[in-house]
Design a protein around this motif. Structure first.
Motif, PDB file in Angstrom:
ATOM      1  N   GLY A  90      -1.792   1.171  -9.169  1.00  0.00           N
ATOM      2  CA  GLY A  90      -1.519   2.798  -8.587  1.00  0.00           C
ATOM      3  C   GLY A  90      -1.199   3.179  -8.132  1.00  0.00           C
ATOM      4  N   ASP A  91      -0.098   4.051  -7.107  1.00  0.00           N
ATOM      5  CA  ASP A  91      -0.222   5.145  -6.295  1.00  0.00           C
ATOM      6  C   ASP A  91      -0.749   3.996  -4.851  1.00  0.00           C
ATOM      7  N   TYR A  92      -1.217   4.677  -3.739  1.00  0.00           N
ATOM      8  CA  TYR A  92      -1.752   3.958  -2.672  1.00  0.00           C
ATOM      9  C   TYR A  92      -2.021   2.776  -2.678  1.00  0.00           C
ATOM     10  N   VAL A 131     -11.329   9.903 -11.514  1.00  0.00           N
ATOM     11  CA  VAL A 131     -11.163   8.280 -11.491  1.00  0.00           C
ATOM     12  C   VAL A 131     -11.462   8.821 -10.173  1.00  0.00           C
ATOM     13  N   PRO A 132     -12.139   7.425 -10.127  1.00  0.00           N
ATOM     14  CA  PRO A 132     -11.889   7.944  -7.628  1.00  0.00           C
ATOM     15  C   PRO A 132     -10.989   6.619  -7.080  1.00  0.00           C
ATOM     16  N   ALA A 133      -9.833   6.747  -7.724  1.00  0.00           N
ATOM     17  CA  ALA A 133      -8.683   6.153  -7.212  1.00  0.00           C
ATOM     18  C   ALA A 133      -7.893   7.105  -6.941  1.00  0.00           C
ATOM     19  N   TRP A 134      -8.054   7.237  -5.602  1.00  0.00           N
ATOM     20  CA  TRP A 134      -7.467   8.427  -4.864  1.00  0.00           C
ATOM     21  C   TRP A 134      -7.537   8.643  -3.305  1.00  0.00           C
ATOM     22  N   ALA A 135      -6.630   9.179  -2.638  1.00  0.00           N
ATOM     23  CA  ALA A 135      -6.601   8.967  -0.955  1.00  0.00           C
ATOM     24  C   ALA A 135      -5.666  10.031  -0.386  1.00  0.00           C
ATOM     25  N   THR A 136      -6.437  10.939   0.747  1.00  0.00           N
ATOM     26  CA  THR A 136      -5.258  11.595   1.888  1.00  0.00           C
ATOM     27  C   THR A 136      -4.147  10.205   2.375  1.00  0.00           C
ATOM     28  N   LEU A 137      -3.512  10.606   2.160  1.00  0.00           N
ATOM     29  CA  LEU A 137      -1.999  10.688   3.081  1.00  0.00           C
ATOM     30  C   LEU A 137      -1.204  10.408   4.609  1.00  0.00           C
ATOM     31  N   ILE A 138      -1.834  10.342   5.513  1.00  0.00           N
ATOM     32  CA  ILE A 138      -0.914  10.761   6.918  1.00  0.00           C
ATOM     33  C   ILE A 138      -0.349   9.811   7.480  1.00  0.00           C
ATOM     34  N   ALA A 139       0.626   9.859   7.774  1.00  0.00           N
ATOM     35  CA  ALA A 139       1.724   9.752   8.375  1.00  0.00           C
ATOM     36  C   ALA A 139       2.593  10.295   9.641  1.00  0.00           C
ATOM     37  N   LEU A 140       2.466   9.545  10.824  1.00  0.00           N
ATOM     38  CA  LEU A 140       3.783   9.675  11.741  1.00  0.00           C
ATOM     39  C   LEU A 140       5.258   9.452  11.445  1.00  0.00           C
ATOM     40  N   VAL A 141       6.214  10.123  11.612  1.00  0.00           N
ATOM     41  CA  VAL A 141       7.652   9.171  11.925  1.00  0.00           C
ATOM     42  C   VAL A 141       7.832   9.923  13.176  1.00  0.00           C
ATOM     43  N   GLU A 142       8.580   8.827  13.860  1.00  0.00           N
ATOM     44  CA  GLU A 142       9.568   8.805  15.015  1.00  0.00           C
ATOM     45  C   GLU A 142      10.902   8.625  14.651  1.00  0.00           C
ATOM     46  N   ALA A 143      11.847   9.663  14.849  1.00  0.00           N
ATOM     47  CA  ALA A 143      13.820   9.033  14.582  1.00  0.00           C
ATOM     48  C   ALA A 143      13.194   7.900  13.662  1.00  0.00           C
ATOM     49  N   GLY A 144      12.491   8.531  12.425  1.00  0.00           N
ATOM     50  CA  GLY A 144      13.038   8.160  11.242  1.00  0.00           C
ATOM     51  C   GLY A 144      12.203   6.673  10.334  1.00  0.00           C
ATOM     52  N   SER A 145      11.350   6.086  11.438  1.00  0.00           N
ATOM     53  CA  SER A 145      10.487   5.706  11.341  1.00  0.00           C
ATOM     54  C   SER A 145       9.183   5.595  11.469  1.00  0.00           C
ATOM     55  N   PRO A 146       8.048   5.123  10.445  1.00  0.00           N
ATOM     56  CA  PRO A 146       7.207   5.281  10.583  1.00  0.00           C
ATOM     57  C   PRO A 146       5.790   4.708  11.583  1.00  0.00           C
ATOM     58  N   TRP A 166       6.444  11.429   1.100  1.00  0.00           N
ATOM     59  CA  TRP A 166       4.733  11.302   1.323  1.00  0.00           C
ATOM     60  C   TRP A 166       3.826  10.638   0.828  1.00  0.00           C
ATOM     61  N   ASP A 167       4.960   9.617  -0.367  1.00  0.00           N
ATOM     62  CA  ASP A 167       3.779   8.611  -0.887  1.00  0.00           C
ATOM     63  C   ASP A 167       4.192   7.505  -0.359  1.00  0.00           C
ATOM     64  N   LEU A 168       4.998   7.347   0.608  1.00  0.00           N
ATOM     65  CA  LEU A 168       5.407   6.003   1.052  1.00  0.00           C
ATOM     66  C   LEU A 168       5.425   5.658   2.196  1.00  0.00           C
ATOM     67  N   ALA A 169       5.658   6.869   3.355  1.00  0.00           N
ATOM     68  CA  ALA A 169       5.562   6.699   5.143  1.00  0.00           C
ATOM     69  C   ALA A 169       4.261   6.160   5.470  1.00  0.00           C
ATOM     70  N   ALA A 170       3.222   5.923   4.752  1.00  0.00           N
ATOM     71  CA  ALA A 170       1.942   5.817   5.687  1.00  0.00           C
ATOM     72  C   ALA A 170       1.810   4.173   4.565  1.00  0.00           C
ATOM     73  N   VAL A 171       1.944   3.723   4.006  1.00  0.00           N
ATOM     74  CA  VAL A 171       2.173   2.443   3.285  1.00  0.00           C
ATOM     75  C   VAL A 171       2.848   1.250   3.967  1.00  0.00           C
ATOM     76  N   GLN A 172       3.948   2.144   4.063  1.00  0.00           N
ATOM     77  CA  GLN A 172       4.816   1.129   4.806  1.00  0.00           C
ATOM     78  C   GLN A 172       4.365   0.623   6.108  1.00  0.00           C
ATOM     79  N   ILE A 173       4.170   1.089   6.991  1.00  0.00           N
ATOM     80  CA  ILE A 173       3.160   0.928   7.764  1.00  0.00           C
ATOM     81  C   ILE A 173       2.505  -0.033   8.126  1.00  0.00           C
ATOM     82  N   LEU A 174       1.805   0.490   7.092  1.00  0.00           N
ATOM     83  CA  LEU A 174       0.380  -0.535   6.355  1.00  0.00           C
ATOM     84  C   LEU A 174       0.859  -1.771   6.439  1.00  0.00           C
ATOM     85  N   VAL A 175       2.012  -1.707   5.403  1.00  0.00           N
ATOM     86  CA  VAL A 175       2.127  -2.959   4.781  1.00  0.00           C
ATOM     87  C   VAL A 175       3.321  -3.998   5.975  1.00  0.00           C
TER      88      VAL A 175
END
Length: 258
Positions: free
Chosen positions: A187-189, A96-111, A211-220
């Motif tokens: 679902g997911d990302y 199923v093609p619904a998958w992704a790589t998620l990458i986030a940089l967090v500083e002092a607890g915030s993406p 790791w599921d949420l850090a990248a999408v938090q800042i996106l949202v």
């Protein structure tokens, strides 16, 4: 606010490296699949992507910590890269093609940087603190993202990943569905990206990892939306997630809290 343009450039290069590996292994006849202690699947592509990302970071950002789904690590007080090599591994291994790589940089607890790359969709989303959120299709020109303007739950699209993960809290999620116009389970990302794009209005996840949420938090949030855990705390590492267009956040929280 400090610019994170250089860090975003690194994250985008990491996504390029990940895409090269995942696209080569997607639907491969010799894909190797194992089960982790929590019974979730892991493929040879998951570990290969994380190892490749860690190798680049060791060379380009040697002073930064790394937390990854497959190789571990911890969230430190300084700079930490958080990596989900394949978010949606069950989709990946089933073709199923619904998958992704998620990458986030967090500083002092915030993406401060987030990249979501879904090469089977030809899509990529990215954001950095104070600079907005963007997406591109098949390498085309970037488009700035904005959440929807929906202001009533009765007009809202809501999504989760799997109804069964709600367990004893399932009646509260069903109450949220009843209050909304339509429900989906993208679902997911992907569902979080759809909130950032304004295509969905509410996404609720009762069980999720950092790791599921850090990248999408800042996106949202850089798209103008709101992101908290289900207790209402603005964090990605609280074990759950609620992403909304902002207008609906308190109303959705009130229902989910019961």
């Amino acid at each position: 606010m400090a610019s994170h343009a250089d860090d975003l450039s690194v994250a985008l290069r990491l996504a390029d490296a990940a895409d090269e590996i995942t696209t080569a292994r997607f639907r491969a006849d010799d894909l190797v699949v194992d089960r982790k202690p929590d019974r979730t699947p892991v493929t040879d592509a998951d570990t290969a992507v994380e190892d490749a990302i860690r190798a680049v970071l060791a060379a380009d950002r040697p002073g930064d910590a790394v937390l990854g789904e497959e190789r571990g690590g911890s969230l430190g007080p300084g700079r930490t890269w958080i990596v989900d090599p394949i978010d949606g591994t069950k989709n990946f291994l089933r073709g199923v093609p619904a998958w992704a790589t998620l990458i986030a940089l967090v500083e002092a607890g915030s993406p401060v940087v987030g990249v979501v790359s879904a090469p089977a969709f030809g899509r990529r989303w990215w954001a950095s603190a104070g600079a907005g959120a963007f997406s591109s299709f098949s390498g085309g020109p970037p488009r700035r993202l904005r959440v929807s303007g929906v202001r009533s739950l009765s007009d809202a699209y809501v999504s989760t990943t799997d109804l069964m993960t709600w367990g004893p809290a399932r009646p509260r999620y069903l109450a949220l569905l009843a209050a909304c116009w339509e429900s989906r389970a993208f679902g997911d990302y992907w569902q979080h990206c759809l909130v950032a794009e304004g295509a969905l209005d509410v996404v609720a996840e009762p069980v999720a990892n950092a790791w599921d949420l850090a990248a999408v938090q800042i996106l949202v949030t850089e798209s103008g939306g709101s992101f908290t855990d289900l207790s209402g705390e603005p964090r990605f590492d609280g074990g759950s997630g609620l992403a909304t267009n902002g207008h609906l956040h308190e109303a959705a929280l009130a229902i989910l809290r019961g």
